[in-house]
Design an enzyme around this catalytic site. Structure first.
Site, PDB file in Angstrom:
ATOM      1  N   LYS A  65      53.983  75.519  -2.019  1.00  0.00           N
ATOM      2  CA  LYS A  65      52.542  75.313  -2.253  1.00  0.00           C
ATOM      3  C   LYS A  65      51.845  76.567  -1.723  1.00  0.00           C
ATOM      4  CE  LYS A  65      48.793  74.274  -0.985  1.00  0.00           C
ATOM      5  NZ  LYS A  65      47.677  75.247  -1.080  1.00  0.00           N
TER       6      LYS A  65
ATOM      7  N   GLY B 269      50.256  78.335   8.983  1.00  0.00           N
ATOM      8  CA  GLY B 269      48.811  78.190   8.836  1.00  0.00           C
ATOM      9  C   GLY B 269      48.169  77.890  10.169  1.00  0.00           C
ATOM     10  N   SER B 270      47.064  77.159  10.126  1.00  0.00           N
ATOM     11  CA  SER B 270      46.275  76.960  11.340  1.00  0.00           C
ATOM     12  C   SER B 270      46.699  75.691  12.091  1.00  0.00           C
ATOM     13  CB  SER B 270      44.799  76.864  10.962  1.00  0.00           C
ATOM     14  OG  SER B 270      44.621  75.731  10.142  1.00  0.00           O
TER      15      SER B 270
ATOM     16  N   THR C 254      45.453  72.215  10.611  1.00  0.00           N
ATOM     17  CA  THR C 254      46.226  71.794   9.434  1.00  0.00           C
ATOM     18  C   THR C 254      47.625  71.358   9.850  1.00  0.00           C
ATOM     19  OG1 THR C 254      45.000  73.425   8.167  1.00  0.00           O
ATOM     20  CG2 THR C 254      46.888  72.454   7.089  1.00  0.00           C
ATOM     21  N   ALA C 255      48.202  72.065  10.831  1.00  0.00           N
ATOM     22  CA  ALA C 255      49.546  71.698  11.308  1.00  0.00           C
ATOM     23  C   ALA C 255      49.565  70.249  11.808  1.00  0.00           C
ATOM     24  CB  ALA C 255      49.990  72.645  12.415  1.00  0.00           C
TER      25      ALA C 255
ATOM     26  N   GLU D 178      54.705  77.781  11.981  1.00  0.00           N
ATOM     27  CA  GLU D 178      54.297  79.139  12.392  1.00  0.00           C
ATOM     28  C   GLU D 178      52.778  79.155  12.346  1.00  0.00           C
ATOM     29  OE1 GLU D 178      56.281  81.321  13.513  1.00  0.00           O
ATOM     30  OE2 GLU D 178      58.251  80.969  12.636  1.00  0.00           O
TER      31      GLU D 178
ATOM     32  N   CYS E  19      48.279  86.928  12.082  1.00  0.00           N
ATOM     33  CA  CYS E  19      48.529  85.916  13.115  1.00  0.00           C
ATOM     34  C   CYS E  19      48.911  86.555  14.443  1.00  0.00           C
ATOM     35  CB  CYS E  19      49.611  84.960  12.651  1.00  0.00           C
ATOM     36  SG  CYS E  19      51.155  85.784  12.213  1.00  0.00           S
TER      37      CYS E  19
ATOM     38  N   GLU F 236      41.014  81.355  17.882  1.00  0.00           N
ATOM     39  CA  GLU F 236      41.440  82.405  16.953  1.00  0.00           C
ATOM     40  C   GLU F 236      40.329  82.670  15.935  1.00  0.00           C
ATOM     41  OE1 GLU F 236      44.361  81.307  14.009  1.00  0.00           O
ATOM     42  OE2 GLU F 236      45.422  83.192  14.321  1.00  0.00           O
TER      43      GLU F 236
HETATM   44  P1  NAD Z   1      45.296  76.778   6.728  1.00  0.00           P
HETATM   45  O1  NAD Z   1      45.929  75.950   7.772  1.00  0.00           O
HETATM   46  O2  NAD Z   1      43.901  76.503   6.345  1.00  0.00           O
HETATM   47  O3  NAD Z   1      46.141  76.688   5.355  1.00  0.00           O
HETATM   48  C1  NAD Z   1      47.508  77.027   5.263  1.00  0.00           C
HETATM   49  C2  NAD Z   1      48.108  76.323   4.061  1.00  0.00           C
HETATM   50  O4  NAD Z   1      48.058  74.920   4.288  1.00  0.00           O
HETATM   51  C3  NAD Z   1      47.373  76.555   2.737  1.00  0.00           C
HETATM   52  O5  NAD Z   1      48.311  76.664   1.686  1.00  0.00           O
HETATM   53  C4  NAD Z   1      46.557  75.293   2.579  1.00  0.00           C
HETATM   54  O6  NAD Z   1      46.285  74.987   1.235  1.00  0.00           O
HETATM   55  C5  NAD Z   1      47.495  74.259   3.172  1.00  0.00           C
HETATM   56  N1  NAD Z   1      46.851  73.031   3.643  1.00  0.00           N
HETATM   57  C6  NAD Z   1      45.548  72.839   4.009  1.00  0.00           C
HETATM   58  N2  NAD Z   1      45.356  71.550   4.368  1.00  0.00           N
HETATM   59  C7  NAD Z   1      46.547  70.918   4.235  1.00  0.00           C
HETATM   60  C8  NAD Z   1      46.989  69.591   4.471  1.00  0.00           C
HETATM   61  N3  NAD Z   1      46.161  68.634   4.913  1.00  0.00           N
HETATM   62  N4  NAD Z   1      48.293  69.295   4.243  1.00  0.00           N
HETATM   63  C9  NAD Z   1      49.151  70.252   3.830  1.00  0.00           C
HETATM   64  N5  NAD Z   1      48.787  71.520   3.564  1.00  0.00           N
HETATM   65  C10 NAD Z   1      47.499  71.858   3.781  1.00  0.00           C
HETATM   66  O7  NAD Z   1      45.481  78.274   7.189  1.00  0.00           O
HETATM   67  P2  NAD Z   1      44.902  79.577   6.489  1.00  0.00           P
HETATM   68  O8  NAD Z   1      43.448  79.684   6.764  1.00  0.00           O
HETATM   69  O9  NAD Z   1      45.377  79.626   5.083  1.00  0.00           O
HETATM   70  O10 NAD Z   1      45.687  80.711   7.293  1.00  0.00           O
HETATM   71  C11 NAD Z   1      45.265  81.243   8.493  1.00  0.00           C
HETATM   72  C12 NAD Z   1      46.072  80.668   9.641  1.00  0.00           C
HETATM   73  O11 NAD Z   1      47.470  80.913   9.444  1.00  0.00           O
HETATM   74  C13 NAD Z   1      45.745  81.355  10.958  1.00  0.00           C
HETATM   75  O12 NAD Z   1      45.663  80.401  11.980  1.00  0.00           O
HETATM   76  C14 NAD Z   1      46.942  82.284  11.181  1.00  0.00           C
HETATM   77  O13 NAD Z   1      47.161  82.646  12.505  1.00  0.00           O
HETATM   78  C15 NAD Z   1      48.050  81.456  10.626  1.00  0.00           C
HETATM   79  N6  NAD Z   1      49.217  82.275  10.296  1.00  0.00           N
HETATM   80  C16 NAD Z   1      50.345  82.172  11.080  1.00  0.00           C
HETATM   81  C17 NAD Z   1      51.452  82.965  10.817  1.00  0.00           C
HETATM   82  C18 NAD Z   1      52.694  82.889  11.665  1.00  0.00           C
HETATM   83  O14 NAD Z   1      53.737  83.338  11.220  1.00  0.00           O
HETATM   84  N7  NAD Z   1      52.621  82.353  12.876  1.00  0.00           N
HETATM   85  C19 NAD Z   1      51.421  83.865   9.761  1.00  0.00           C
HETATM   86  C20 NAD Z   1      50.256  83.958   9.002  1.00  0.00           C
HETATM   87  C21 NAD Z   1      49.168  83.151   9.273  1.00  0.00           C
END
Ligand code: NAD
Length: 485
Positions: A178, A231-232, A235-236, A253, A286, A385
């Site tokens: 996704k 992601g964030s 959301t995690a 991650e 990140c 962040e």
């Molecule tokens: P986000 O959490 O908003 O979204 C990440 C993904 O999750 C997207 O594809 C989004 O569509 C999906 N998503 C959103 N809601 C969801 C749900 N309820 N269920 C399942 N999937 C869902 O994050 P973002 O704004 O896209 O990315 C930025 C974040 O990612 C920052 O916090 C950054 O630090 C982190 N990040 C971490 C790493 C790492 O390797 N540690 C790498 C890159 C980015």
């Protein structure tokens, strides 16, 4: 079909080796100038069901191919990425606004490497260790586990996706990806290459869509055996809740609020260079060491050197070779960054430079590189962040205070230390809570090394054998010396 940056790309899902459309769509904007790139298929539970079913059907055949058979196909995928590197670079830059020169020279070669490295690792490095127990022989194996769901963010869309697709497919799992809704296009182009490379239908699938729709449906799907989420933190938490009913194993991650520590014996030229690198990708990294922690005796000189470096940064169209700093991903994100800076200012922090939107390209989403000092300990700008080109600077008076400040965070993704003395650097590094520590350098990455976050920066480690430990079912088979005919 869309045509973006001269590249033809299909905005529909890729399920079971075919293009599948949805009734709904979402809009995809370019951060460079706000241009509408097109409408992309908006999947939900039905498309996720179809993709997981296709991946499950394809699983036994893909697993049976073994590392060698899978490796040949994955090697061809990597070759095709390399052959079409320029298209991927152009498309990604138009879609997510990261620098074209970085995509050409670093990111897209790494995409190919993500696939090739893990395919070769499965063949050459997973050696099935054996050990003896009272005459019995234990043999360890990494067995294919099932369907891996991979959910990725927009800041390096294809690089972050393939960093998981590579080991998942090399392990013998099949995949449903996704991609992020703010930069969905390279995933679709990549899907096309998997077919061209001879990957059987259903081994790799893409469901486009919004996180709370397609992402949530995938995270909660009972047919999924692994979830890798990048992601964030908020959301995690939603992903963990959705996965809980099925007890699906998770790899997280997540974000960071990493420190860059400058000791009093540091090479200040190097320290300023490393600090300025934290603005790379418009701060949407990140791992960025956004909290500058500087020894009080060198703080003034360091700040002056950093200001000088930042004056050299050219902000503008990421397609231009001379540009160092491009746009933020989306107007909503730009507003978020602006909000953080405004609230810090209101609370009494000093904005040393930057702190405002700029518009080097009409209609684009740009924010000036920013430095904030005098923020109150525990305040939002020092603890949350921002994910933009915003650094804070705090001072410390001794080693103990530096370590305490560095670890004073809910996160633990990375830490960077600039220090002139090796034993001292080792002593400090050993006490930093972080998945990765860089000493007198930044962003040196090796796919063999463990990568991941402590505390709220993640769960688990990826890279080398750690990726296989997650995507595969690790098994121990114990053979008795008795009972053989
Ligand atoms: P986000 O959490 O908003 O979204 C990440 C993904 O999750 C997207 O594809 C989004 O569509 C999906 N998503 C959103 N809601 C969801 C749900 N309820 N269920 C399942 N999937 C869902 O994050 P973002 O704004 O896209 O990315 C930025 C974040 O990612 C920052 O916090 C950054 O630090 C982190 N990040 C971490 C790493 C790492 O390797 N540690 C790498 C890159 C980015």
């Amino acid at each position: 079909m869309l045509e973006v940056a001269g590249v033809r790309v299909d905005p529909r899902h890729w399920i079971g080796g075919e293009r599948v459309d949805s009734a709904g769509a979402f809009t995809d904007l370019s951060p460079i100038d706000g241009a509408l790139l097109g409408e992309v298929a908006r999947g939900g539970a039905a498309e996720v069901d179809a993709a997981v079913a296709a991946a499950r059907d394809a699983f036994p055949g893909w697993a049976a191919l073994g590392p060698q058979g899978r490796g040949e196909i994955l090697g061809r995928v990597a070759d095709l990425v390399e052959q079409r590197l320029e298209e991927f670079a152009q498309l990604e830059t138009r879609d997510n606004g990261s620098l074209l020169r970085s995509h050409r020279r670093g990111v897209m070669p790494r995409v190919a490497m993500n696939i090739r490295f893990f395919a070769e690792y499965a063949v050459n490095d997973l050696k099935h260790p054996e050990f003896e127990t009272r005459g019995h022989t234990n043999v360890v194996s990494w067995d294919p586990a099932g369907v891996a769901a991979i959910i990725t963010p927009w800041n390096a869309p294809l690089m972050l996706a393939t960093w998981r697709i590579g080991p998942a497919l090399a392990s013998g799992d099949t995949v449903v990806l996704k991609p992020p809704e703010w930069a969905p296009l390279t995933a679709s182009l990549f899907a096309e290459l998997t077919a061209e490379a001879g990957m059987p239908p259903g081994v790799f699938n893409v469901v486009q869509g919004i996180g709370t729709e397609a992402g949530a449906a995938l995270a909660g799907h009972p047919g999924v055996s692994r979830i890798c989420f990048t992601g964030s933190v908020p959301t995690a938490k939603a992903v963990a809740r959705a996965a809980a009913d099925n007890l699906t194993p998770l790899s997280f991650e997540l974000g960071g609020k990493s420190p860059t520590i400058v000791m009093d014996d540091a090479d200040l030229g190097l320290a300023a260079t490393i600090a300025a690198e934290q603005y790379d990708n418009a701060g949407q990294v990140c791992l960025a060491g956004t909290r500058l922690l500087v020894h009080e005796s060198v703080a003034q000189e360091f700040a002056a050197r950093l200001s000088e470096k930042v004056r050299e940064i050219q902000q503008g169209d990421p397609r231009d070779e001379a540009t160092d700093l491009g746009p933020q991903i989306h107007p909503v994100h730009l507003e978020r960054i602006e909000g953080y800076v405004e609230r810090a200012r209101t609370e009494g922090a000093t904005v040393v430079f930057g702190g405002e939107r700029v518009e080097p390209v009409a209609g684009g989403f740009y924010f000036a590189p920013t430095l904030i000092t005098d923020a109150t300990l525990g305040s939002e700008i020092l603890t949350q962040e921002v994910f933009g080109p915003v650094l804070t600077m705090q001072t410390f008076s001794d080693e103990e205070e530096a370590i305490a400040l560095a670890n004073n965070t809910d996160y633990g993704l990375a830490a960077t230390l600039v220090c002139g003395d090796r034993p001292r650097a080792e002593r400090i590094a050993a006490r930093l809570v972080a998945g990765t520590v860089w000493v007198n350098c930044f962003f040196v990455r090796d796919l063999r090394a463990p990568f991941g976050g402590s505390r709220k920066s993640g769960i688990g480690r990826e890279g080398g054998v750690w990726s296989f430990d997650f995507y595969a079912d690790v098994k121990n088979t114990c053979f008795s010396p008795n009972g053989w005919r």
